[in-house]
Write an enzyme that holds these catalytic residues in place. Structure first.
Site, PDB file in Angstrom:
ATOM      1  N   TYR A 160       3.006  -4.884  -8.113  1.00 31.31           N
ATOM      2  CA  TYR A 160       2.591  -5.246  -6.757  1.00 31.31           C
ATOM      3  C   TYR A 160       3.796  -5.632  -5.896  1.00 31.31           C
ATOM      4  O   TYR A 160       3.979  -5.127  -4.786  1.00 31.31           O
ATOM      5  CB  TYR A 160       1.596  -6.404  -6.842  1.00 31.31           C
ATOM      6  CG  TYR A 160       1.067  -6.873  -5.506  1.00 31.31           C
ATOM      7  CD1 TYR A 160       0.125  -6.125  -4.812  1.00 31.31           C
ATOM      8  CD2 TYR A 160       1.502  -8.073  -4.938  1.00 31.31           C
ATOM      9  CE1 TYR A 160      -0.363  -6.552  -3.583  1.00 31.31           C
ATOM     10  CE2 TYR A 160       1.012  -8.509  -3.718  1.00 31.31           C
ATOM     11  CZ  TYR A 160       0.082  -7.741  -3.036  1.00 31.31           C
ATOM     12  OH  TYR A 160      -0.400  -8.166  -1.827  1.00 31.31           O
ATOM     13  N   LYS A 220       5.377  -3.895  -2.544  1.00 34.06           N
ATOM     14  CA  LYS A 220       5.422  -4.624  -1.268  1.00 34.06           C
ATOM     15  C   LYS A 220       6.850  -4.697  -0.729  1.00 34.06           C
ATOM     16  O   LYS A 220       7.064  -4.623   0.479  1.00 34.06           O
ATOM     17  CB  LYS A 220       4.791  -6.008  -1.432  1.00 34.06           C
ATOM     18  CG  LYS A 220       3.271  -5.938  -1.620  1.00 34.06           C
ATOM     19  CD  LYS A 220       2.620  -5.282  -0.420  1.00 34.06           C
ATOM     20  CE  LYS A 220       1.122  -5.148  -0.532  1.00 34.06           C
ATOM     21  NZ  LYS A 220       0.504  -4.576   0.681  1.00 34.06           N
TER      22      LYS A 220
HETATM   23  P1  NAD Z   1      -9.271  -6.758   0.014  1.00 37.04           P
HETATM   24  O1  NAD Z   1      -9.463  -6.270  -1.366  1.00 37.04           O
HETATM   25  O2  NAD Z   1     -10.238  -7.728   0.593  1.00 37.04           O
HETATM   26  O3  NAD Z   1      -9.157  -5.523   1.024  1.00 37.04           O
HETATM   27  C1  NAD Z   1      -8.503  -4.337   0.675  1.00 37.04           C
HETATM   28  C2  NAD Z   1      -9.300  -3.183   1.246  1.00 37.04           C
HETATM   29  O4  NAD Z   1      -8.582  -1.978   0.942  1.00 37.04           O
HETATM   30  C3  NAD Z   1     -10.685  -3.065   0.607  1.00 37.04           C
HETATM   31  O5  NAD Z   1     -11.676  -2.887   1.592  1.00 37.04           O
HETATM   32  C4  NAD Z   1     -10.547  -1.850  -0.312  1.00 37.04           C
HETATM   33  O6  NAD Z   1     -11.786  -1.120  -0.476  1.00 37.04           O
HETATM   34  C5  NAD Z   1      -9.505  -1.024   0.438  1.00 37.04           C
HETATM   35  N1  NAD Z   1      -8.820  -0.074  -0.450  1.00 37.04           N
HETATM   36  C6  NAD Z   1      -8.378  -0.283  -1.709  1.00 37.04           C
HETATM   37  N2  NAD Z   1      -7.824   0.831  -2.193  1.00 37.04           N
HETATM   38  C7  NAD Z   1      -7.909   1.768  -1.215  1.00 37.04           C
HETATM   39  C8  NAD Z   1      -7.535   3.132  -1.125  1.00 37.04           C
HETATM   40  N3  NAD Z   1      -6.957   3.769  -2.159  1.00 37.04           N
HETATM   41  N4  NAD Z   1      -7.775   3.791   0.034  1.00 37.04           N
HETATM   42  C9  NAD Z   1      -8.389   3.167   1.081  1.00 37.04           C
HETATM   43  N5  NAD Z   1      -8.788   1.894   1.035  1.00 37.04           N
HETATM   44  C10 NAD Z   1      -8.550   1.194  -0.107  1.00 37.04           C
HETATM   45  O7  NAD Z   1      -7.786  -7.378   0.023  1.00 37.04           O
HETATM   46  P2  NAD Z   1      -6.942  -8.098   1.165  1.00 37.04           P
HETATM   47  O8  NAD Z   1      -6.471  -9.361   0.583  1.00 37.04           O
HETATM   48  O9  NAD Z   1      -7.658  -8.098   2.446  1.00 37.04           O
HETATM   49  O10 NAD Z   1      -5.687  -7.098   1.229  1.00 37.04           O
HETATM   50  C11 NAD Z   1      -5.348  -6.347   2.370  1.00 37.04           C
HETATM   51  C12 NAD Z   1      -3.843  -6.168   2.389  1.00 37.04           C
HETATM   52  O11 NAD Z   1      -3.231  -7.452   2.520  1.00 37.04           O
HETATM   53  C13 NAD Z   1      -3.274  -5.552   1.118  1.00 37.04           C
HETATM   54  O12 NAD Z   1      -2.256  -4.632   1.438  1.00 37.04           O
HETATM   55  C14 NAD Z   1      -2.688  -6.752   0.392  1.00 37.04           C
HETATM   56  O13 NAD Z   1      -1.652  -6.395  -0.476  1.00 37.04           O
HETATM   57  C15 NAD Z   1      -2.211  -7.581   1.551  1.00 37.04           C
HETATM   58  N6  NAD Z   1      -2.001  -8.991   1.238  1.00 37.04           N
HETATM   59  C16 NAD Z   1      -3.034  -9.823   0.922  1.00 37.04           C
HETATM   60  C17 NAD Z   1      -2.773 -11.169   0.631  1.00 37.04           C
HETATM   61  C18 NAD Z   1      -3.861 -12.145   0.295  1.00 37.04           C
HETATM   62  O14 NAD Z   1      -3.533 -13.283  -0.103  1.00 37.04           O
HETATM   63  N7  NAD Z   1      -5.124 -11.815   0.429  1.00 37.04           N
HETATM   64  C19 NAD Z   1      -1.464 -11.644   0.658  1.00 37.04           C
HETATM   65  C20 NAD Z   1      -0.431 -10.765   0.988  1.00 37.04           C
HETATM   66  C21 NAD Z   1      -0.710  -9.444   1.294  1.00 37.04           C
END
Ligand code: NAD
Length: 258
Positions: free
Chosen positions: A155, A159
């Site tokens: 991951y 990133k």
């Molecule tokens: P989440 O799982 O709630 O949302 C991710 C979404 O992406 C989901 O709706 C999922 O169905 C979709 N998805 C997954 N694989 C996919 C694919 N191959 N094609 C199209 N859609 C796909 O997670 P989140 O926490 O909202 O994450 C969103 C972004 O934020 C990600 O890139 C994650 O790495 C980043 N992020 C999240 C956090 C956190 O603490 N939540 C922190 C840093 C970065």
């Protein structure tokens, strides 16, 4: 504020979590929103919620790791809602695995969704922005791409890659397109954080290590993304904006040390 009235915004992974909050933020500021997600049902729910702002929205089931699927979805959204003014490349997945426990499949899937997927989507959308003479791309990275953390090998590598992709895109697509990244810290209440949110010990440690003393919300990230896509950020490109409550800036020294 209606900073995006008349604009079309495309959000990948807009079916849930941060992506949904981003889609709804842009809709609340006047934009039409295209929602690409692997999960059609969740993408449809986001579209329904966006419609409550009175905005046009359209969902397309898409796997961002499949370039043909991405190209088709971008065409479909542009045909329905008009050419894309803002791309928010957000879809991502995470396996919490130590390096030596990570399987080939987990490593490759993480790379193909989190990094290759962001390349495919940028490559599909940027030509129409260049042809129209303007556009904004915001990539959702992570603080895991900037600091070392156990269990985040694949991951964190992806990133870090997205932050470098951001810089390369900014250099190649300027001056027409601004390309920036956000690097969120712990954002509670998303699909990715279900297990973390349930673990009181982890949550308390994260919050205790965060200068603002709370977890982030998807709306915190959406606000930063909207800023980077706005005219206020027109002199910002190739940058990474940490949205982590200060977590990565803080190194608390335990009491009793001199
Ligand atoms: P989440 O799982 O709630 O949302 C991710 C979404 O992406 C989901 O709706 C999922 O169905 C979709 N998805 C997954 N694989 C996919 C694919 N191959 N094609 C199209 N859609 C796909 O997670 P989140 O926490 O909202 O994450 C969103 C972004 O934020 C990600 O890139 C994650 O790495 C980043 N992020 C999240 C956090 C956190 O603490 N939540 C922190 C840093 C970065």
């Amino acid at each position: 504020m209606q900073r995006f009235a008349g604009k079309t915004v495309l959000v990948t992974g807009g079916g849930y979590g941060i992506g949904r909050a981003v889609a709804l933020r842009f809709a609340s500021e006047g934009a039409s929103v295209g929602v690409l997600d692997l999960d059609q049902q969740r993408a449809n729910e986001t579209v329904k919620l966006a419609a409550t702002s009175g905005r046009a929205a359209h969902a397309v089931r898409t796997d961002v790791s499949d370039s043909a699927d991405v190209n088709r979805a971008v065409q479909e959204v542009s045909a329905k809602l008009g050419p894309i003014d803002v791309l928010v490349s957000n879809a991502g997945i995470r396996y919490v695995r130590k390096v030596l426990e990570t399987t080939d499949e987990e490593w490759n899937r993480t790379l193909s969704v989190n990094l290759t997927g962001m390349f495919y989507v940028s490559r599909a959308v940027a030509p129409q922005m260049l042809a129209r003479g303007g556009g904004k791309i915001v990539i959702v990275g992570s603080m895991s791409g900037l600091i070392g953390q156990s269990g985040r090998a694949a991951y964190g590598a992806t990133k870090a890659g997205t932050l470098q992709l951001t810089r390369s895109l900014a250099v190649e697509l300027g001056p027409t397109i601004n390309v920036n990244a956000v690097a969120p810290g712990y954002i509670a209440g998303t699909g990715m954080m279900v297990e973390v949110d349930k673990d009181t010990k982890t949550v308390n440690w994260m919050i205790g290590s965060t200068p603002v003393h709370r977890a982030g919300t998807p709306e915190d990230v959406a606000g930063a993304v909207a800023f980077l896509a706005s005219d206020d950020a027109s002199f910002i490109t190739g940058a990474t904006l940490l949205v982590d409550g200060g977590f990565s800036a803080a190194r608390y020294m335990p009491a009793g040390l001199f």
